[in-house]
Design a protein around this motif. Structure first.
Motif, short mmCIF file in Angstrom:
data_model
loop_
_atom_site.label_atom_id
_atom_site.label_comp_id
_atom_site.label_asym_id
_atom_site.label_seq_id
_atom_site.Cartn_x
_atom_site.Cartn_y
_atom_site.Cartn_z
N ALA A 170 7.04 17.00 -16.25
CA ALA A 170 6.87 18.33 -15.68
C ALA A 170 6.23 18.28 -14.30
CB ALA A 170 6.01 19.18 -16.62
N LEU A 171 5.41 17.27 -14.05
CA LEU A 171 4.66 17.21 -12.80
C LEU A 171 5.41 16.52 -11.66
CD1 LEU A 171 1.17 16.33 -14.26
CD2 LEU A 171 1.87 18.49 -13.23
N LEU A 172 6.59 15.99 -11.93
CA LEU A 172 7.29 15.23 -10.90
C LEU A 172 7.48 16.01 -9.60
CD1 LEU A 172 10.03 13.26 -12.83
CD2 LEU A 172 8.05 12.36 -11.64
N LEU A 173 7.96 17.23 -9.67
CA LEU A 173 8.28 17.94 -8.44
C LEU A 173 7.33 19.09 -8.11
CD1 LEU A 173 10.20 18.31 -6.06
CD2 LEU A 173 11.55 19.81 -7.51
N PRO A 174 7.08 20.03 -9.00
CA PRO A 174 6.43 21.26 -8.56
C PRO A 174 5.01 21.10 -8.02
CG PRO A 174 6.62 21.25 -10.94
CD PRO A 174 7.38 20.07 -10.42
N VAL A 175 4.22 20.25 -8.62
CA VAL A 175 2.84 20.10 -8.15
C VAL A 175 2.84 19.47 -6.77
CG1 VAL A 175 0.63 18.96 -8.56
CG2 VAL A 175 1.85 20.03 -10.44
N GLY A 176 3.60 18.40 -6.62
CA GLY A 176 3.65 17.70 -5.34
C GLY A 176 4.24 18.55 -4.24
N ALA A 177 5.25 19.31 -4.55
CA ALA A 177 5.95 20.04 -3.49
C ALA A 177 5.21 21.30 -3.06
CB ALA A 177 7.37 20.39 -3.97
N LEU A 178 5.05 22.25 -3.95
CA LEU A 178 4.52 23.55 -3.56
C LEU A 178 3.00 23.57 -3.38
CD1 LEU A 178 6.81 25.81 -5.75
CD2 LEU A 178 7.00 25.29 -3.32
N GLY A 179 2.29 22.94 -4.31
CA GLY A 179 0.83 22.94 -4.19
C GLY A 179 0.35 22.21 -2.94
N ALA A 180 0.89 21.02 -2.72
CA ALA A 180 0.49 20.25 -1.54
C ALA A 180 0.90 20.95 -0.26
CB ALA A 180 1.11 18.85 -1.60
N TYR A 181 2.05 21.60 -0.27
CA TYR A 181 2.50 22.31 0.93
C TYR A 181 1.51 23.41 1.32
CZ TYR A 181 5.08 25.37 4.03
OH TYR A 181 5.44 26.15 5.09
N GLU A 182 1.02 24.16 0.38
CA GLU A 182 0.08 25.24 0.68
C GLU A 182 -1.22 24.69 1.27
OE1 GLU A 182 -1.32 28.98 1.30
OE2 GLU A 182 0.72 28.35 0.84
N TYR A 183 -1.71 23.59 0.68
CA TYR A 183 -2.92 22.97 1.24
C TYR A 183 -2.64 22.38 2.63
CZ TYR A 183 -5.88 23.53 -2.82
OH TYR A 183 -6.65 24.05 -3.81
N TYR A 184 -1.47 21.77 2.81
CA TYR A 184 -1.11 21.19 4.10
C TYR A 184 -1.02 22.28 5.17
CZ TYR A 184 1.62 18.85 7.71
OH TYR A 184 2.06 18.34 8.89
N ARG A 185 -0.43 23.40 4.81
CA ARG A 185 -0.28 24.53 5.73
C ARG A 185 -1.63 25.01 6.25
NH1 ARG A 185 1.94 30.15 5.07
NH2 ARG A 185 0.24 30.22 3.60
N ASN A 186 -2.65 24.87 5.44
CA ASN A 186 -3.99 25.30 5.82
C ASN A 186 -4.85 24.15 6.33
OD1 ASN A 186 -4.21 28.26 5.10
ND2 ASN A 186 -3.27 27.39 3.25
N GLY A 187 -4.24 22.99 6.60
CA GLY A 187 -4.96 21.87 7.18
C GLY A 187 -5.87 21.13 6.21
N ASN A 188 -5.58 21.20 4.92
CA ASN A 188 -6.45 20.58 3.92
C ASN A 188 -5.81 19.41 3.19
OD1 ASN A 188 -8.71 22.33 4.27
ND2 ASN A 188 -7.51 23.93 3.29
N VAL A 189 -4.95 18.68 3.87
CA VAL A 189 -4.35 17.49 3.25
C VAL A 189 -4.55 16.31 4.20
CG1 VAL A 189 -2.21 16.39 2.50
CG2 VAL A 189 -2.63 18.78 1.95
N ASN A 190 -5.14 15.25 3.68
CA ASN A 190 -5.24 13.99 4.40
C ASN A 190 -3.98 13.21 4.03
OD1 ASN A 190 -5.71 11.27 5.04
ND2 ASN A 190 -7.92 11.59 4.97
N VAL A 191 -2.99 13.24 4.92
CA VAL A 191 -1.68 12.68 4.62
C VAL A 191 -1.76 11.18 4.32
CG1 VAL A 191 0.67 12.30 5.49
CG2 VAL A 191 -0.49 14.46 5.94
N ALA A 192 -2.53 10.44 5.10
CA ALA A 192 -2.64 9.00 4.87
C ALA A 192 -3.24 8.71 3.50
CB ALA A 192 -3.49 8.35 5.96
N ALA A 193 -4.28 9.44 3.14
CA ALA A 193 -4.90 9.25 1.83
C ALA A 193 -3.92 9.65 0.72
CB ALA A 193 -6.19 10.08 1.72
N SER A 194 -3.20 10.75 0.93
CA SER A 194 -2.23 11.19 -0.08
C SER A 194 -1.15 10.15 -0.34
CB SER A 194 -1.56 12.50 0.35
OG SER A 194 -2.50 13.53 0.41
N LEU A 195 -0.62 9.58 0.74
CA LEU A 195 0.43 8.57 0.59
C LEU A 195 -0.11 7.31 -0.09
CD1 LEU A 195 2.31 9.00 3.98
CD2 LEU A 195 3.03 9.78 1.70
#
Length: 168
Positions: A98-123
């Protein structure tokens, strides 16, 4: 003669009862079709009920995932085991699926949009998750349901104690 008339009258009543139930059959055939249809409706209701349970578990996990970054192991797995009565391995596998797509796609996008994702750490974490999930899933297959439940309970208690003690 009266006994024969009574038998004919009873047979006619059975035929009318079967034909009048909306299933077009007479007597026992119509009644059997009606009972089968009730089982299908009951099965359909049970399936719809479980789909609703799964949807509610997913919604709760999505909200908590969006709020706290949790969901799979902390909420979905216990909910599937307690509410949907799944075995631990099936609950864990279902949660991962169940977690393969929705959590990674939509949740991370909202945090990224607001500048709250460390992309290097996430990868980097994603690479660890990829490898760790494989080995964790492989290890889980060797444990009994009782061992899985107990290990998971110990994990949750340890996380709860750590969070409690570190709160200021």
């Amino acid at each position: 003669m009266a006994a024969r008339g009574l038998r004919v009258m009873r047979a006619n009543m059975r035929i009318r009862r079967g034909a009048g139930n909306g299933w077009g059959g007479a007597g026992a055939a119509g009644a059997l079709a009606w009972r089968r249809s009730r089982r299908i409706v009951s099965l359909r209701s049970a399936v719809m009920g479980m789909l609703l349970v799964f949807l509610l578990i997913g919604l709760a996990a999505g909200v908590l995932s969006g709020l706290f970054g949790i969901g799979g192991g902390i909420l979905i797995v216990p909910a599937l085991m307690l509410v949907a009565r799944m075995q631990p391995l099936q609950a864990t596998g279902t949660s991962l699926g169940a977690l393969l797509l929705p959590v990674g796609a939509l949740g991370a996008y909202e945090y990224y949009r607001n500048g709250n994702v460390n992309v290097a750490a996430s990868l980097t974490i994603a690479v660890g998750l990829l490898v760790g999930a494989y080995f964790g899933a492989h290890w889980a297959q060797t444990l009994s349901p009782v061992q899985m439940k107990r290990a998971f309970a110990v994990f949750l208690v340890a996380v709860a104690i750590r969070m409690w003690l570190s709160a200021k």
